[in-house]
Design a protein around this motif. Structure first.
Motif, PDB file in Angstrom:
ATOM      1  N   ASN A 164      14.906  -6.240 -18.623  1.00  0.00           N
ATOM      2  CA  ASN A 164      14.860  -5.962 -17.172  1.00  0.00           C
ATOM      3  C   ASN A 164      14.749  -4.457 -16.910  1.00  0.00           C
ATOM      4  O   ASN A 164      15.671  -3.848 -16.368  1.00  0.00           O
ATOM      5  CB  ASN A 164      16.086  -6.535 -16.457  1.00  0.00           C
ATOM      6  CG  ASN A 164      17.373  -5.975 -17.048  1.00  0.00           C
ATOM      7  OD1 ASN A 164      17.349  -5.390 -18.132  1.00  0.00           O
ATOM      8  ND2 ASN A 164      18.467  -6.113 -16.337  1.00  0.00           N
ATOM      9  N   PRO A 165      13.619  -3.874 -17.295  1.00  0.00           N
ATOM     10  CA  PRO A 165      13.498  -2.416 -17.145  1.00  0.00           C
ATOM     11  C   PRO A 165      13.373  -2.034 -15.677  1.00  0.00           C
ATOM     12  O   PRO A 165      12.935  -2.833 -14.850  1.00  0.00           O
ATOM     13  CB  PRO A 165      12.189  -2.113 -17.870  1.00  0.00           C
ATOM     14  CG  PRO A 165      11.376  -3.359 -17.686  1.00  0.00           C
ATOM     15  CD  PRO A 165      12.354  -4.487 -17.740  1.00  0.00           C
ATOM     16  N   GLU A 166      13.789  -0.808 -15.368  1.00  0.00           N
ATOM     17  CA  GLU A 166      13.518  -0.254 -14.034  1.00  0.00           C
ATOM     18  C   GLU A 166      12.119   0.364 -14.117  1.00  0.00           C
ATOM     19  O   GLU A 166      11.867   1.227 -14.951  1.00  0.00           O
ATOM     20  CB  GLU A 166      14.557   0.826 -13.715  1.00  0.00           C
ATOM     21  CG  GLU A 166      14.320   1.524 -12.398  1.00  0.00           C
ATOM     22  CD  GLU A 166      15.266   2.712 -12.215  1.00  0.00           C
ATOM     23  OE1 GLU A 166      16.381   2.505 -11.698  1.00  0.00           O
ATOM     24  OE2 GLU A 166      14.888   3.841 -12.586  1.00  0.00           O
ATOM     25  N   ILE A 167      11.203  -0.089 -13.259  1.00  0.00           N
ATOM     26  CA  ILE A 167       9.832   0.458 -13.286  1.00  0.00           C
ATOM     27  C   ILE A 167       9.520   1.005 -11.898  1.00  0.00           C
ATOM     28  O   ILE A 167       9.371   0.253 -10.934  1.00  0.00           O
ATOM     29  CB  ILE A 167       8.787  -0.601 -13.714  1.00  0.00           C
ATOM     30  CG1 ILE A 167       9.228  -1.300 -15.010  1.00  0.00           C
ATOM     31  CG2 ILE A 167       7.420   0.052 -13.898  1.00  0.00           C
ATOM     32  CD1 ILE A 167       8.215  -2.270 -15.590  1.00  0.00           C
ATOM     33  N   THR A 168       9.453   2.332 -11.810  1.00  0.00           N
ATOM     34  CA  THR A 168       9.353   3.013 -10.518  1.00  0.00           C
ATOM     35  C   THR A 168       7.955   3.591 -10.308  1.00  0.00           C
ATOM     36  O   THR A 168       7.359   4.148 -11.231  1.00  0.00           O
ATOM     37  CB  THR A 168      10.358   4.197 -10.468  1.00  0.00           C
ATOM     38  OG1 THR A 168      11.667   3.716 -10.742  1.00  0.00           O
ATOM     39  CG2 THR A 168      10.342   4.893  -9.116  1.00  0.00           C
ATOM     40  N   LEU A 169       7.495   3.492  -9.079  1.00  0.00           N
ATOM     41  CA  LEU A 169       6.250   4.150  -8.683  1.00  0.00           C
ATOM     42  C   LEU A 169       6.561   5.149  -7.569  1.00  0.00           C
ATOM     43  O   LEU A 169       7.123   4.768  -6.535  1.00  0.00           O
ATOM     44  CB  LEU A 169       5.246   3.117  -8.147  1.00  0.00           C
ATOM     45  CG  LEU A 169       3.911   3.700  -7.668  1.00  0.00           C
ATOM     46  CD1 LEU A 169       3.000   4.007  -8.857  1.00  0.00           C
ATOM     47  CD2 LEU A 169       3.186   2.733  -6.718  1.00  0.00           C
ATOM     48  N   GLU A 170       6.205   6.414  -7.774  1.00  0.00           N
ATOM     49  CA  GLU A 170       6.234   7.357  -6.660  1.00  0.00           C
ATOM     50  C   GLU A 170       5.015   7.053  -5.796  1.00  0.00           C
ATOM     51  O   GLU A 170       3.902   6.902  -6.313  1.00  0.00           O
ATOM     52  CB  GLU A 170       6.144   8.804  -7.164  1.00  0.00           C
ATOM     53  CG  GLU A 170       7.436   9.317  -7.748  1.00  0.00           C
ATOM     54  CD  GLU A 170       7.350  10.788  -8.153  1.00  0.00           C
ATOM     55  OE1 GLU A 170       6.270  11.405  -8.031  1.00  0.00           O
ATOM     56  OE2 GLU A 170       8.370  11.310  -8.627  1.00  0.00           O
ATOM     57  N   ALA A 171       5.235   6.942  -4.496  1.00  0.00           N
ATOM     58  CA  ALA A 171       4.125   6.543  -3.622  1.00  0.00           C
ATOM     59  C   ALA A 171       4.152   7.375  -2.347  1.00  0.00           C
ATOM     60  O   ALA A 171       5.232   7.729  -1.857  1.00  0.00           O
ATOM     61  CB  ALA A 171       4.268   5.066  -3.264  1.00  0.00           C
ATOM     62  N   ASN A 172       2.990   7.674  -1.823  1.00  0.00           N
ATOM     63  CA  ASN A 172       2.932   8.361  -0.535  1.00  0.00           C
ATOM     64  C   ASN A 172       2.628   7.359   0.572  1.00  0.00           C
ATOM     65  O   ASN A 172       1.904   6.375   0.351  1.00  0.00           O
ATOM     66  CB  ASN A 172       1.886   9.481  -0.586  1.00  0.00           C
ATOM     67  CG  ASN A 172       2.477  10.748  -1.184  1.00  0.00           C
ATOM     68  OD1 ASN A 172       3.695  10.865  -1.339  1.00  0.00           O
ATOM     69  ND2 ASN A 172       1.630  11.697  -1.516  1.00  0.00           N
ATOM     70  N   PRO A 173       3.172   7.591   1.770  1.00  0.00           N
ATOM     71  CA  PRO A 173       3.051   6.599   2.847  1.00  0.00           C
ATOM     72  C   PRO A 173       1.603   6.202   3.147  1.00  0.00           C
ATOM     73  O   PRO A 173       1.322   5.029   3.413  1.00  0.00           O
ATOM     74  CB  PRO A 173       3.669   7.322   4.052  1.00  0.00           C
ATOM     75  CG  PRO A 173       4.647   8.270   3.453  1.00  0.00           C
ATOM     76  CD  PRO A 173       4.020   8.733   2.164  1.00  0.00           C
ATOM     77  N   ASP A 174       0.681   7.162   3.075  1.00  0.00           N
ATOM     78  CA  ASP A 174      -0.714   6.862   3.429  1.00  0.00           C
ATOM     79  C   ASP A 174      -1.393   5.947   2.419  1.00  0.00           C
ATOM     80  O   ASP A 174      -2.509   5.477   2.664  1.00  0.00           O
ATOM     81  CB  ASP A 174      -1.506   8.174   3.610  1.00  0.00           C
ATOM     82  CG  ASP A 174      -1.174   9.206   2.547  1.00  0.00           C
ATOM     83  OD1 ASP A 174       0.019   9.526   2.392  1.00  0.00           O
ATOM     84  OD2 ASP A 174      -2.100   9.663   1.864  1.00  0.00           O
ATOM     85  N   ASP A 175      -0.778   5.702   1.265  1.00  0.00           N
ATOM     86  CA  ASP A 175      -1.364   4.771   0.282  1.00  0.00           C
ATOM     87  C   ASP A 175      -0.798   3.360   0.407  1.00  0.00           C
ATOM     88  O   ASP A 175      -1.264   2.453  -0.281  1.00  0.00           O
ATOM     89  CB  ASP A 175      -1.083   5.266  -1.150  1.00  0.00           C
ATOM     90  CG  ASP A 175      -1.823   6.549  -1.465  1.00  0.00           C
ATOM     91  OD1 ASP A 175      -2.975   6.693  -1.004  1.00  0.00           O
ATOM     92  OD2 ASP A 175      -1.252   7.401  -2.167  1.00  0.00           O
ATOM     93  N   LEU A 176       0.245   3.192   1.238  1.00  0.00           N
ATOM     94  CA  LEU A 176       0.954   1.908   1.226  1.00  0.00           C
ATOM     95  C   LEU A 176       0.483   0.971   2.338  1.00  0.00           C
ATOM     96  O   LEU A 176       1.188   0.730   3.317  1.00  0.00           O
ATOM     97  CB  LEU A 176       2.464   2.160   1.306  1.00  0.00           C
ATOM     98  CG  LEU A 176       3.056   2.862   0.077  1.00  0.00           C
ATOM     99  CD1 LEU A 176       4.553   3.111   0.255  1.00  0.00           C
ATOM    100  CD2 LEU A 176       2.803   2.072  -1.209  1.00  0.00           C
ATOM    101  N   SER A 177      -0.713   0.429   2.154  1.00  0.00           N
ATOM    102  CA  SER A 177      -1.185  -0.604   3.079  1.00  0.00           C
ATOM    103  C   SER A 177      -0.458  -1.903   2.740  1.00  0.00           C
ATOM    104  O   SER A 177       0.145  -2.035   1.668  1.00  0.00           O
ATOM    105  CB  SER A 177      -2.695  -0.807   2.901  1.00  0.00           C
ATOM    106  OG  SER A 177      -2.927  -1.259   1.580  1.00  0.00           O
ATOM    107  N   ARG A 178      -0.561  -2.876   3.647  1.00  0.00           N
ATOM    108  CA  ARG A 178       0.089  -4.165   3.366  1.00  0.00           C
ATOM    109  C   ARG A 178      -0.472  -4.792   2.076  1.00  0.00           C
ATOM    110  O   ARG A 178       0.277  -5.246   1.218  1.00  0.00           O
ATOM    111  CB  ARG A 178      -0.127  -5.126   4.539  1.00  0.00           C
ATOM    112  CG  ARG A 178       0.578  -6.469   4.339  1.00  0.00           C
ATOM    113  CD  ARG A 178       0.174  -7.451   5.412  1.00  0.00           C
ATOM    114  NE  ARG A 178       0.553  -6.989   6.728  1.00  0.00           N
ATOM    115  CZ  ARG A 178       1.736  -7.217   7.288  1.00  0.00           C
ATOM    116  NH1 ARG A 178       2.638  -7.927   6.638  1.00  0.00           N
ATOM    117  NH2 ARG A 178       2.013  -6.771   8.489  1.00  0.00           N
TER     118      ARG A 178
END
Ligand code: SF4
Length: 377
Positions: free
Chosen positions: A86-100
């Motif tokens: 059960n690894p922690e897998i994180t993505l740094e994301a910017n708001p303008d990339d997060l479409s539905r």
């Protein structure tokens, strides 16, 4: 315990304060991804005897990658390393990339944590920092993200020139309204050679004001603590059970493998860092050469790192560990150097450990530098 950090060195535009390694030209994105996968393959033996418990996509802006590109990188980790169940897998994301649609695809992948670069919910701040998103996008993306992910962190910046305490309070209140479990928050700092440094030099923007930043910091600590967050590292606040495993591993001197241009690695004894240049990185990896410099940490380096990270976190600095790992002269030195700060109420001792007090927290970097060992080897 081991972690893998993957640096995605691309951004849509340059934020004015940023001195991380990135390029705004995406022309070589596919070639870069192939090189990252190749580096993962080349370094597989480094973690042969360890389980990978965290995978972290940082940058740059990892969310500029398509979902198939991110999945390809995750698959390469699984193909070459022994990954925990059960690894922690994180993505740094910017708001303008997060479409539905992007969020749905991300939530269907193995990624299970988002770290969203909100920075501010105020258009004036976002413009000053040259962020690629607006305040409306910040709110919209975060509201959507909470529908698809439980484990979300956001970044917020305080101490922005012209930001009043009321504006900062409004930012914190807005963040709390989304009921997220983790917030990382940093004072705006002026790094040399950034656009921000240049604007300040030319008098176009006021310089950052340490006193203002300090007021903002304590407002943040008080408000988040009242709302059930723990300030487990100076810049990081989490609800119970939501400490970042990736960052905790760094602060506890665990091993990690850094993949990609400018990424750092640590194997318990040596620190290494890849070249901060995309073309040089790609050319070397294509020739199966690791474009890496390495330094072996001396006992003094390791002591200094332990004191620095310990005093920034809830785990503190243990005198017995200092004595066991570095020797009696280090313990004696630490005790002597800490005396003044204990008297001033900036440090406190408990269970043979040293911690920063709330009053000392904002000043921790200065205190730490006085506890560093500079003369003895
Ligand atoms: S998006 Fe992040 S890495 Fe890219 S320029 Fe802005 S702060 Fe720097």
């Amino acid at each position: 315990m081991s972690g893998i950090y993957i640096h995605i060195p691309f951004c849509k535009q340059a934020c004015h304060y940023c001195d991380f390694h990135f390029s705004t030209s995406m022309g070589k994105k596919e070639t870069m991804i192939a090189a990252l996968i190749k580096e993962l393959e080349l370094r597989r033996d480094e973690a042969a005897d360890k389980e990978i418990e965290t995978i972290y996509f940082g940058g740059g802006t990892p969310s500029v990658l398509r979902i198939d590109e991110l999945n390809g990188l995750i698959e390469a980790v699984y193909a070459n390393y022994r990954v925990a169940s059960n690894p922690e897998i994180t993505l740094e994301a910017n708001p303008d990339d997060l479409s539905r649609s992007k969020l749905i695809a991300l939530s269907e992948s193995k990624l299970n944590r988002l770290s969203i670069g909100i920075q501010s919910f105020d258009d004036k701040d976002l413009k000053l920092m040259n962020r690629a998103h607006s305040a409306v996008e910040a709110e919209r993306s975060l509201a959507l993200a909470t529908r698809y992910f439980e484990n979300i962190s956001i970044d917020l910046i305080y101490g922005i020139p012209g930001m009043s305490v009321e504006q900062w309070e409004a930012n914190i209140a807005k963040a709390l309204s989304f009921d997220i479990p983790h917030i990382s928050s940093y004072a705006l700092t002026v790094e040399p050679k950034t656009a921000l440094a240049n604007f300040i030099k030319k008098g176009l923007i006021n310089n950052v004001d340490d006193e203002q930043s300090q007021v903002h910091f304590y407002k943040l600590c008080d408000t988040l603590e009242e709302n059930g967050f723990e300030n487990y590292e100076i810049s990081n606040f989490a609800r119970p059970g939501f400490y970042s495993k990736n960052n905790t591993a760094y602060w506890q001197q665990k091993r990690y493998i850094g993949i990609g241009p400018s990424a750092h690695s640590f194997d318990g004894i040596r620190r290494s860092w890849n070249v901060s240049n995309n073309p040089k990185y790609i050319i070397a990896i294509e020739k199966e050469v690791l474009p890496m410099e390495t330094e072996v940490l001396s006992i003094r380096d390791r002591y200094n790192e332990y004191v620095m990270t310990g005093l920034r976190t809830v785990w503190g600095v243990s005198f017995s560990k200092v004595e066991a790992d570095f020797g009696g002269k280090y313990k004696d030195y630490l005790q002597k150097q800490a005396e003044r700060y204990l008297k001033e109420g900036l440090l406190h001792g408990q269970d043979n450990k040293l911690f920063t007090t709330k009053k000392g927290r904002f000043l921790a970097d200065g205190i730490v530098s006085d506890l560093f060992m500079v003369n003895l080897g």
